[in-house]
Structures are given as structure tokens and as C-alpha cells.
Design a protein around this motif. Structure first.
Motif, short mmCIF file in Angstrom:
data_model
loop_
_atom_site.label_atom_id
_atom_site.label_comp_id
_atom_site.label_asym_id
_atom_site.label_seq_id
_atom_site.Cartn_x
_atom_site.Cartn_y
_atom_site.Cartn_z
N ALA A 179 0.80 -1.25 -0.12
CA ALA A 179 -0.01 -0.19 -0.02
C ALA A 179 0.91 1.47 -0.06
CB ALA A 179 -1.08 0.12 1.26
N LEU A 180 2.12 1.14 0.67
CA LEU A 180 2.95 2.17 0.66
C LEU A 180 3.61 2.53 -0.70
CD1 LEU A 180 4.84 4.42 2.35
CD2 LEU A 180 6.51 2.64 2.63
N ALA A 181 3.75 1.42 -1.44
CA ALA A 181 4.26 1.45 -2.93
C ALA A 181 3.41 2.00 -3.58
CB ALA A 181 4.88 0.07 -3.27
N ALA A 182 2.15 1.64 -3.46
CA ALA A 182 1.07 2.07 -4.42
C ALA A 182 0.92 3.75 -4.17
CB ALA A 182 -0.19 1.37 -4.10
N GLY A 183 1.38 4.29 -3.09
CA GLY A 183 1.22 5.71 -2.78
C GLY A 183 -0.12 6.06 -2.09
N PHE A 184 -0.79 4.69 -1.49
CA PHE A 184 -2.01 4.94 -0.52
C PHE A 184 -1.36 5.40 0.89
CE2 PHE A 184 -5.28 3.36 2.34
CZ PHE A 184 -6.39 4.00 1.51
N LEU A 185 -0.32 5.15 1.21
CA LEU A 185 0.11 5.51 2.75
C LEU A 185 1.36 6.71 2.32
CD1 LEU A 185 0.38 1.93 4.16
CD2 LEU A 185 -1.56 3.54 4.18
N SER A 186 1.53 7.35 3.46
CA SER A 186 2.47 8.29 3.56
C SER A 186 3.75 7.69 4.45
CB SER A 186 2.27 9.52 4.16
OG SER A 186 1.55 9.34 5.48
N ARG A 187 3.35 6.57 5.33
CA ARG A 187 4.47 6.05 6.09
C ARG A 187 3.94 4.61 6.55
NH1 ARG A 187 5.85 9.92 10.87
NH2 ARG A 187 5.57 11.19 9.16
N VAL A 188 4.78 3.77 6.71
CA VAL A 188 4.70 2.41 7.36
C VAL A 188 5.35 2.59 8.74
CG1 VAL A 188 4.73 -0.03 7.40
CG2 VAL A 188 3.75 1.30 5.25
N VAL A 189 5.05 2.27 9.66
CA VAL A 189 5.65 2.32 11.07
C VAL A 189 5.23 0.85 11.74
CG1 VAL A 189 5.75 3.29 13.33
CG2 VAL A 189 4.72 4.60 11.42
N GLU A 190 6.84 0.39 12.42
CA GLU A 190 6.43 -0.81 13.34
C GLU A 190 5.51 -0.75 14.47
OE1 GLU A 190 8.27 -3.63 12.57
OE2 GLU A 190 9.03 -2.36 10.69
N GLU A 191 4.75 -1.99 14.59
CA GLU A 191 3.64 -2.14 15.42
C GLU A 191 4.09 -1.40 16.90
OE1 GLU A 191 0.79 -3.24 14.61
OE2 GLU A 191 1.13 -4.30 12.52
N GLU A 192 5.23 -1.78 17.36
CA GLU A 192 5.36 -1.04 18.75
C GLU A 192 5.55 0.15 18.59
OE1 GLU A 192 9.31 -3.05 16.99
OE2 GLU A 192 7.23 -3.58 16.87
N ASP A 193 5.84 1.02 17.86
CA ASP A 193 6.07 2.32 17.73
C ASP A 193 4.91 3.07 17.10
OD1 ASP A 193 8.95 2.00 18.60
OD2 ASP A 193 9.44 1.50 16.60
N PHE A 194 3.81 2.22 16.65
CA PHE A 194 2.83 3.23 15.73
C PHE A 194 1.98 3.93 16.68
CE2 PHE A 194 -1.68 2.86 14.03
CZ PHE A 194 -1.19 3.44 12.69
N ASP A 195 1.58 3.78 17.81
CA ASP A 195 0.75 4.60 18.49
C ASP A 195 1.51 6.08 18.91
OD1 ASP A 195 -1.43 2.89 18.50
OD2 ASP A 195 -0.96 2.28 20.54
N ALA A 196 2.62 5.99 19.23
CA ALA A 196 3.51 6.97 19.61
C ALA A 196 3.84 7.90 18.41
CB ALA A 196 4.72 6.60 20.11
N GLU A 197 4.11 7.42 17.21
CA GLU A 197 4.38 8.04 16.04
C GLU A 197 3.16 8.74 15.61
OE1 GLU A 197 7.18 8.83 12.84
OE2 GLU A 197 7.26 7.79 14.68
N VAL A 198 1.81 8.06 15.83
CA VAL A 198 0.68 8.74 15.53
C VAL A 198 0.42 10.02 16.19
CG1 VAL A 198 -1.78 8.72 15.25
CG2 VAL A 198 -0.46 6.69 14.57
N THR A 199 0.59 9.84 17.61
CA THR A 199 0.75 10.94 18.42
C THR A 199 1.75 11.93 18.20
OG1 THR A 199 -0.41 9.69 20.31
CG2 THR A 199 0.88 11.51 20.88
N THR A 200 2.91 11.73 17.88
CA THR A 200 3.78 12.87 17.69
C THR A 200 3.51 13.64 16.16
OG1 THR A 200 5.58 11.56 18.64
CG2 THR A 200 6.27 12.95 17.20
#
Length: 266
Positions: A179-200
């Protein structure tokens, strides 16, 4: 004032300038039913009107996937007739349009399933982040469901016509890297870092000048010819408003004084 929801399956929390619209239908793996589609427009309008909310994050409630699509059980009830199907599609389209029309930055924070209507919800958001294990698909071809042009245009705007053909023709699942390669996503984040990355990300956006963000969003949507984009005149008016604002004065003062600005949206 807190924003109340017409359904317990959607709820809104606002903190530090970030409004979180949480999908909370765990019994159906966060599938959307008709009541949920109908609840989205007034909820998004209330968030858009709330000065405390500077950015909107759409996600599954804690521990739940983003959205597994439409509630299939309603095919035999509210969608059993052609009239019912059309009414459902209208509610569906109005929900997509409401998120797209939100004047504030919107982020789809995607973990787990992002299927069908869930992918539609994500497509109308400005930014889309996904946890590494997220999965994406539009399985309409396996259900005999027809997507109206009003909904299809958002998918095409997000991934382009070629990828949209592939998604609908094959109905296959995409991984987050695909989905990232298709341009649908701006970023893919590892599961353990995901919530913190979204909040930041959300709090970083919320700290910036609201009028500037509004003007920038309108101009980007117009330049990219996205669905529902404002006119050039409307974009120019929004940009002009920034230069007449107290936030413009605050931004210049903070820069000269080498401190963080405190914007009020005025």
C-alpha cells in the motif's frame, strides 16, 4: 464541551489539540453499519467547528482494527432491496464527503484490517499512516457490490486509475508495504512504535498555525484536483486571511525571539 456521539460504536476524544474519532464496534471487527455511516457527518462537523480540535485522527479504538468494511449482515436487512441499497450508498457517500470536506488536517491511523468501506474512509483523509501488519483490500468484486462514482473518485485520487483498476478487478489484499508502494500511505511504522508515531505527528500538526493549515489544505486539494476541492478564489481568500491574523504576528514575533509560537487560530 465534549462531543457526544449518536452511536456508541463511534466516539470522540479531544486532547492537546488532537481530536480522535475512534471506531468502536469490536463485536463486528469494526465493520460499519448504517447507523455508523449516518453518524459520521454530524460528528465530523462538530469536530470541525470545535476550536479546541486542530487535527482529526481517525482510528480503531484501542485493541481494535481500523475498519473491516461494511457490516455484511445488513445485506439481508437494510440493503435487501434496491431502495434500501440506494439509501445505504447515499449515507456512505455523505460520510466520505464529510471527512473530505473537513477544513482541518485529517489523519487515518491504520492498524489491522482496512477493508472495503474502511479503505474508503482512509482514502478521504489527508494523511494515511499504517502499522506494519495492516492489510488492505476492496473486495467488492467478490460480493457483487457496485461502487458509485462518488465513492470511486476518492480511491482513484488516492492511488491513481491503474492501481484502482487492480484493487477492484482482483479484490486481492495488499500488505502495508504494498500500500505504501502504491502511494496510498505516507508512512509505515513498526507495530510497537505506531501509537507514539501517530501521537507525535498529530501533536506536531496541532501546534502549527490553524489558519495556515486550513489555507494549505485547501490549496493542495485544489492543485491536485482532489474531489470536492475549493475554487482558486476560495483558496486565495484563505491565504489572504493568514496575513491579517494575530497568528501571523505571533509567528513573526516567535521567530525573532527564538521561541516556540503559541497560535490561537485568530
Amino acid at each position: 464541551m465534549p462531543i457526544s456521539s449518536p452511536t456508541s460504536k463511534l466516539r470522540v476524544d479531544i486532547s492537546h489539540g488532537v481530536a480522535r474519532l475512534l471506531i468502536n464496534n469490536g463485536a463486528k471487527r469494526n465493520a460499519f453499519d448504517l447507523d455508523m455511516w449516518r453518524a459520521l457527518p454530524p460528528l465530523v462537523a462538530a469536530i470541525d467547528a470545535d476550536p479546541e480540535a486542530r487535527v482529526l485522527v481517525v482510528s480503531g479504538a484501542p485493541g481494535l482494527p481500523f475498519c473491516s468494511g461494511a457490516d455484511i449482515s445488513e445485506f439481508s436487512t437494510v440493503r435487501a432491496t434496491s431502495d434500501g441499497g440506494r439509501a445505504y450508498e447515499q449515507a456512505n457517500g455523505e460520510a466520505f464527503d464529510a471527512i473530505s470536506a473537513c477544513s482541518k488536517p485529517t489523519i487515518a491511523a491504520i492498524s489491522g484490517f482496512c477493508m472495503g468501506g474502511g479503505m474508503g474512509i482512509a482514502a478521504v483523509c489527508d494523511l494515511r499512516l499504517a502499522a506494519a501488519g495492516a492489510a488492505f483490500a476492496i473486495p467488492a468484486g467478490r460480493l457483487g457490490v457496485g461502487y458509485p462514482p462518488s465513492a470511486m473518485r476518492y480511491v482513484v485520487a488516492a492511488v491513481g486509475a491503474q492501481r484502482a483498476f487492480e484493487l477492484f478487478f482482483t479484490a486481492r489484499r495488499l500488505t502495508a508495504p504494498e500500500a505504501l508502494a502504491a502511494g496510498f500511505l505516507s508512512r509505515v511504522v513498526e507495530e510497537e512504535d505506531f501509537d507514539a508515531e501517530v501521537t507525535t505527528l498529530a501533536e506536531t500538526i496541532a501546534a502549527n498555525a490553524p489558519l495556515t493549515l486550513r489555507a494549505a489544505k485547501a490549496a493542495i486539494r485544489a492543485a491536485a484536483a482532489l474531489p470536492g476541492a475549493p475554487s482558486l478564489a476560495a483558496c486565495e481568500a484563505l491565504a489572504a486571511t493568514c496575513f491579517d491574523s494575530a497568528d501571523y504576528m505571533e509567528g513573526r514575533a516567535a521567530f525573532l525571539e527564538k521561541r516556540a509560537p503559541k497560535f490561537t487560530g485568530r
